[in-house]
Design an enzyme around this catalytic site. Structure first.
Site, short mmCIF file in Angstrom:
data_model
loop_
_atom_site.label_atom_id
_atom_site.label_comp_id
_atom_site.label_asym_id
_atom_site.label_seq_id
_atom_site.Cartn_x
_atom_site.Cartn_y
_atom_site.Cartn_z
N ASN A 93 1.02 -1.21 -0.03
CA ASN A 93 0.06 -0.19 0.15
C ASN A 93 0.90 1.35 0.07
O ASN A 93 0.54 2.42 -0.59
CB ASN A 93 -0.85 0.03 1.12
CG ASN A 93 -1.94 -1.19 1.16
OD1 ASN A 93 -2.79 -1.06 0.19
ND2 ASN A 93 -2.10 -2.06 2.09
N HIS A 177 -5.87 -8.43 -5.92
CA HIS A 177 -6.08 -9.47 -4.73
C HIS A 177 -6.19 -10.96 -5.25
O HIS A 177 -6.74 -11.02 -6.15
CB HIS A 177 -6.88 -8.94 -3.96
CG HIS A 177 -6.78 -7.68 -3.20
ND1 HIS A 177 -7.24 -6.40 -3.80
CD2 HIS A 177 -6.05 -7.17 -2.43
CE1 HIS A 177 -6.87 -5.31 -3.04
NE2 HIS A 177 -6.16 -6.02 -2.00
#
Length: 204
Positions: A93, A177
């Site tokens: 992130n 993901h």
């Protein structure tokens, strides 16, 4: 005599199973958009328990976490769970937000130091970001992990997403993901690496 022998067997059995591994990560480990029992750390716990490697795997991962978030949470986690091993899976992130590699490195270094100061052994997972961030930044980001592994003399676990990305149907529509179907593979991949580390640490 038999009673003493029985106590010794119980003691050594507990030691063999008594290790706790804590996974400190983000959405790649948190079971993003799926039940937590389907996430790879939960599946890895089952495998390592069956092999007599660990007593518990703590999934201390939160979707969206950065290295800074992990750093803020780590002291309480170490105090609560007192892990024997901390597996750090953080930085994605930070990289996706284009944060400074120096800041990411600094935070990861602090995460490693805090874990080691608590008495835990540490492994760090290689993280990669998409190439559209530019060759210079992508390389600077990627290099953080092997450099820290070498400098701080801790194991580096390869990034598990390569096969996920290349296997049809394993990646969510966001392109970032892994789906639930990919979790058993990831669990086996990381468990194989952790098994070697756990066995080697037992011999020292």
């Amino acid at each position: 005599m038999l009673k003493v022998l029985y106590v010794c067997i119980l003691f050594f059995s507990f030691n063999a199973l008594g290790q706790t591994v804590m996974v400190l990560g983000d959405s790649l480990s948190a079971g993003y958009q799926m039940p937590i029992e389907k996430s790879w750390p939960t599946l890895m716990e089952q495998r390592l328990q069956n092999e007599g490697q660990v007593e518990k795997v703590v999934n201390a991962s939160i979707s969206g976490d950065t290295t800074g978030n992990g750093l803020a949470r780590l002291p309480a986690l170490l105090d609560t769970y007192q892990p024997d091993w901390v597996l750090i899976e953080l930085g994605a992130n930070d990289g996706l937000r284009g944060w400074s590699p120096d800041l990411i490195r600094k935070n990861l270094t602090q995460l490693i130091n805090l874990s080691q100061q608590s008495g835990a052994k540490v492994a760090i997972m290689q993280i990669e970001i998409p190439p559209n961030y530019g060759k210079r930044y992508t390389k600077a980001f990627s290099d953080i992990y092997p450099e820290l592994s070498k400098e701080m003399k801790i194991p580096l676990i390869p990034f598990f997403m390569e096969k996920v990305v290349l296997t049809p149907g394993w990646l969510m529509a966001d392109g970032l993901h892994p789906k639930e179907v990919a979790q058993p593979y990831i669990a086996d991949f990381v468990a194989n690496k952790m098994t070697l580390l756990l066995e080697n640490s037992d011999k020292k």
